[in-house]
Structures are given as C-alpha cells and as structure tokens.
Scaffold this motif. Sequence first.
Motif, short mmCIF file in Angstrom:
data_model
loop_
_atom_site.label_atom_id
_atom_site.label_comp_id
_atom_site.label_asym_id
_atom_site.label_seq_id
_atom_site.Cartn_x
_atom_site.Cartn_y
_atom_site.Cartn_z
N GLY A 1 35.77 36.42 46.98
CA GLY A 1 36.47 35.20 46.61
C GLY A 1 37.62 35.39 45.66
O GLY A 1 38.11 34.41 45.09
N ALA A 2 38.11 36.61 45.49
CA ALA A 2 39.19 36.90 44.55
C ALA A 2 40.52 37.05 45.30
O ALA A 2 40.54 37.27 46.51
N PRO A 3 41.64 36.95 44.58
CA PRO A 3 42.92 37.31 45.19
C PRO A 3 42.95 38.79 45.51
O PRO A 3 42.17 39.58 44.96
N VAL A 4 43.83 39.19 46.41
CA VAL A 4 43.94 40.59 46.82
C VAL A 4 45.28 41.14 46.38
O VAL A 4 46.25 40.41 46.20
N ARG A 5 45.32 42.46 46.20
CA ARG A 5 46.56 43.12 45.82
C ARG A 5 47.37 43.41 47.08
O ARG A 5 47.25 44.46 47.70
N ALA A 6 48.17 42.44 47.49
CA ALA A 6 48.93 42.54 48.72
C ALA A 6 49.98 41.44 48.75
O ALA A 6 49.94 40.50 47.96
N LEU B 1 37.79 45.80 35.16
CA LEU B 1 39.03 45.04 35.26
C LEU B 1 38.76 43.54 35.33
O LEU B 1 39.46 42.73 34.70
N LEU B 2 37.73 43.15 36.08
CA LEU B 2 37.49 41.74 36.34
C LEU B 2 36.67 41.04 35.27
O LEU B 2 36.91 39.87 34.95
N CYS B 3 35.69 41.72 34.72
CA CYS B 3 34.63 41.03 33.97
C CYS B 3 35.13 40.45 32.64
O CYS B 3 35.62 41.19 31.78
N GLN B 4 34.97 39.15 32.49
CA GLN B 4 35.20 38.45 31.23
C GLN B 4 33.94 37.72 30.78
O GLN B 4 33.99 36.92 29.85
N PRO C 1 48.19 51.55 37.96
CA PRO C 1 49.30 50.88 37.28
C PRO C 1 50.37 50.47 38.29
O PRO C 1 50.64 51.18 39.26
N ALA C 2 50.96 49.32 38.06
CA ALA C 2 51.94 48.78 39.01
C ALA C 2 53.08 49.75 39.28
O ALA C 2 53.56 49.87 40.41
N GLU C 3 53.51 50.48 38.25
CA GLU C 3 54.66 51.38 38.42
C GLU C 3 54.31 52.60 39.28
O GLU C 3 55.20 53.26 39.80
N LEU D 1 47.56 43.31 31.23
CA LEU D 1 48.83 43.04 31.90
C LEU D 1 49.75 44.27 31.88
O LEU D 1 50.57 44.44 32.78
N GLU D 2 49.60 45.11 30.87
CA GLU D 2 50.43 46.31 30.75
C GLU D 2 49.75 47.53 31.35
O GLU D 2 50.20 48.66 31.15
N ASP D 3 48.65 47.31 32.09
CA ASP D 3 47.90 48.39 32.76
C ASP D 3 47.38 49.42 31.77
O ASP D 3 47.29 50.62 32.08
N ARG D 4 47.01 48.97 30.58
CA ARG D 4 46.40 49.85 29.58
C ARG D 4 44.95 49.48 29.33
O ARG D 4 44.38 49.80 28.30
N TRP D 5 44.33 48.81 30.31
CA TRP D 5 42.98 48.29 30.14
C TRP D 5 41.85 49.29 30.35
O TRP D 5 40.74 49.06 29.83
N PRO D 6 42.00 50.39 31.13
CA PRO D 6 40.84 51.26 31.36
C PRO D 6 40.20 51.73 30.06
O PRO D 6 40.89 52.16 29.13
N GLY D 7 38.89 51.63 30.00
CA GLY D 7 38.16 52.00 28.80
C GLY D 7 37.86 50.84 27.88
O GLY D 7 37.13 50.99 26.91
#
Length: 600
Positions: free
Chosen positions: A454-459, A133-136, A409-411, A97-103
């Motif tokens: 089938g996922a939401p889109v960033r838009a 980003l997606l895989c859980q 990142p969103a910012e 959520l804080e865009d610190r996920w890469p890696g």
Amino acid sequence: MTTAFSNSAEVKAEYERRLLRHGTAGRDLHQRHVWTGNARVTLFLAIAALGWRGHLYWMGAAIIAFVALAIVHRRILRDKSQAERAAEMYRLSIMRLEDRWPGTGDSGEQFRDPDHIYADDLDIFGPGGLFQLLCQARTRMGKETLARWLLHPAPVESVRMRHEAVRELGGKLDLREDLALGGESGEIKADPNRLRRWSETQVAFNDRLWLPCSLLLAALSVAAVVWAVVSFIRTGAESWAPFLLVLMVNGAVLFSLRHSLEQLTLNLDEAGHNLDALAAMLHRLEREHFTSSLLQQLQQKLMSHGEPASRSIARLDTLCDLEDSLHNMFVRLINLPLLYSVMVACGLQHWRRKNSGAIAGWLEAVGEIEALASLGNYACEHPEDPFPEFVGGGAPCFAGAALGHPLLPAEHCVRNDVTLGGRSQVLLVSGSNMSGKSTLLRVVGINTVLAMMGAPVRAAGLRLSPATLGACMHISDSLRKGVSHFYAEIKRIRQVVDLSTQGTLIFLFDEMLQGTNSHDRRVGAEGILRTLISSGALGLVTTHDLALTSIAEVFPERVANVHFQEKLEAGELSFDYRLRPGIVHTSNGVELMRSVGLEV
C-alpha cells in the motif's frame, strides 16, 4: 490541518522551519529550567534558615512557594523534553531527505526470518533496510503490523483502501508529529501480547464482594486508630485492642487472597510500560477527523463499550502505578491496615472484566494506524513517487517506468524501465560483474513489496497485476544443517515454484543454479522456467553463463534477453547501469582479477 507538498524541497523547507521552532523552544525552556532549579535551591535554603530562626509563618509560605515552583518546574521539564524530542525527530527527518538515514531508527532485526521467501534477498530488515526507512511507529503493535505488511502481500482491495488512508495521513503532518511525541516517553514499550494475555486471563476473584469489604475493613482500621488516640487523650490509657483485632482480620484476608492477588498482577509490569503515552496517542486519534473509510473504521474501534479507549488505558495506567507502588516501603506498611493491595486488585479485576473483550481491537487499530502513518510519512517525504496502478483480468503484467531503488541515494540511483508480460514474460539478464544485474532484481522486488503493502513506489509509474513475490538471491550453505549451497538453492527455487500455484507470481533468480555444471544448469533452468511460464509467472533471471541465454530460443514468445554492459578505458572499468535489449558480448572477470594483483 492538511499540508500538501509538490516536491521534496518543500518538505525539507517545512521540516527545517519546524526544527528551528522546536530547537529555539528547547533552548528557551532549558534556560527556564536552570532558573527554576536555582530558585528551588534558594527557596530550600530559605526554608531551612526560617525554620532555624523560628519564623514559622514565613517558613510555611516558603514551603507553599517551593511546592508551587516544583510543579512549575516539572511542567517546564516536560515541555523541554517534548521540544528536544521534536527537534530530534525533524533532524532525523531531514537526514532521510538527504539520504543520510541508514543506521538511524529501528532496523526491525527482531522480525528477520532467514527462511522467508524474499526478505533477506531484498534487504527488508537490518541496518539500511526498507523497514528502517519506513518505520515511524513508537509502539510494538505498529512495528509488528508494518513488518507483517512487508512480509505478506495484501489483497488488492485492502491495498486500495490503504492508498486512500496513506494519502490522507501524508498530508496530516501535525497529526503525525503529535503521534510521535505524545506522552512523556519516546518508544512505547507496552507489550501487546502480554497485555492481551493479562486481560484475558481468568482469575477467581470477586471484586464486587471484596471492594466493599476492603473499604469497610480499612474504615474500621482508621476508626480503631482514632479511638485509641482519643482514648489516650481523654483518659491517658491506651486502647489498641480494636485496632489489633482489625489487623488480625485483615491479615487473614490478605493470606486467603494471596494467590488471587498474585495472579491478578502477574506479568503486569512487563505488559504495562508507558501506558500514559499510549493513552495520549489514543486520545489524539480519537479527536482527529478522518475522511478515508479505513481510518474511520479503525477510529471506530477505539470507541467500543461506549467509552473512549484512551480513558480506559489511562485508568489502567493509574492502576499499574498503584500496583507498582506496593514495592514502596511506606505503602507496604499501610497495606495491612488499609488492605491497599486488595483495593488495587479490585480495580484491576473490574477493568479487566469491562475491557478484556475490547483491548485486542484497540491494540490492532493502533498498530494499523501507526503502520499507515509510517507509509503516509514516506509518501509525504517522496511526493514525486506515485501509487501503483493495479490491473485485473487478462494476462499478468508488470510495467515499471523509470524504476529506481528506494534504499539507494537519489544521486546514485540509475532508473530503468522494466516490462514483464506477453513476449517478455521472463527476462534473462546477462552482464559482467558489478554491472547492475542483482540490483535490477532488487529494484523490481522491493517496488513489488511497496506496491503490495500500500505504499508509493520509486518509479515514474507502475502498472502490475496483484502478485506474490519469491526470490532466490542470497543463498548460502549451512555446515550446521549439513546443507550445501546448491541444495539450499534448489530448495528455495522449489519454494518459489510452489508459490506459482497460488496466483500471479513474480520470481527473481540471481545466478540461477550456479552451484552445478554448465550442462545441468542449462537443462535445469529450462525445466524450471517451463513450469513457471506455463503457470503464468513473471520474473527475471540473471546469469554469467551465456549458455542460459539460449533459453530464449526455446520460448521465443515468452522469454527475452536483456543485458548490462561496461566500458574499459585506460585500464579502468566503468558502468552506466542501463538496461539494454539482447545478450551481453563482453566480460570483465579477467580485468577484475588483474586489478587486484592476480597474474592471469
């Protein structure tokens, strides 16, 4: 329980609440673990002291207490591990959520195909890629399914069914937590391909015959030992002849069945990792109430043969443990008199005969549900992102409002409107270096991938025709294959053009035909675009060569020029990454060369 979130702040607050709860539970359980461990040591010393002094009754009571405490300690360790894994899961969720996920998480590198028509161009796999980003998913089946969805667009009917399932799973936070934590292990390493092959392998072994035979011979062995002991007690004379005779018969049985026993357990060790965790996941899915039709269909697959899949997998896990115990020295000693390996083989053969036709369906259902849960988790964490709207019939279209890049990142993410179709069937994107041209192609491409899986889109919104995707962006030469950059590029372009005959195509060409001279580039680009336009394809082409922008004059009703621009102030370049109509009239190549110390 279903939880609906209206924005990411609410999601983060819920994650933080659960992180605090699990973190506190983990610390409490750690203290109980230390206390219980110390108590076990104390009891062990007490047992030794009581035995030394000959207090046998008290020593027996202490042994019973020690065993009971060991059982309690094991349960504490299991709960402690669960709490720590849950806390770590929510810690990583907050990082996303804080865009610190890469890696963090699985990068999906094992699914990377350098020859795929768009995967490398759009950073689908690898550190910081879309898969990560997606895989859980915890199972290999779930990861394989998610990777397949990322690489191959689904029919629109399937996509719409996934939308319903993803929405439902997005609100089932408790279910997703249970799926992530079920069992005593993290990643479930059971190999679905080997498990299928093992279950479908035909072995000439009659378990219906050998199970009663092995039970009878084992009973005779025990009876022979009892006879020998009783005879010695009564007469003082040993009588081991019956036992030796049974051992000889058992030895002959094991020798005659050695090849069948070996084939029955071949590759079972690699196929059967963490089946207890898989059984726990299946059990959780079987008792969940689903409303979406796709999830109901998948859940029904887990109930074949009149028995829940979780029970069958749990039984196979027990059989795998029994087979694995054959490596224990004590078990090897009792194998000959009790025909232990034959009894385990009978259990495995019976399981395979009963479930071989269903296991492929179980694994496929688990993989799909995990992939849907991964998309549901993404939808939950990005409640502002909408599902795309598909339009059928009429001219192909792609209309994205405020499109952004989900990996940025969103910012730092600057959003642009992009419309393809009609008079802007193809957009020629000009602009200077680092102005955002290539990123725009990735934005369109990665949102198309999300839409078609089938996922939401960033838009803010996206309307599009069901489409396939092709890209030519990250092309490199190959010394080993003897392929130049230009030849590799035109081969990829040919692959993309061929896709245009299979339905609506969205193509992405970055610096098109940059490996040849300006004249050939202009002629080649016009011919390629003519073919694509006539097939109804939609696409974007970026270029530094302003000569290519004149192609819009050749196809005035189909091609439009757009551009990015920069500002040079006090020797510093700045970009706003905003897409504008028309042709760019500035460049920054010279300024960039000077900025690194080149005298030009």
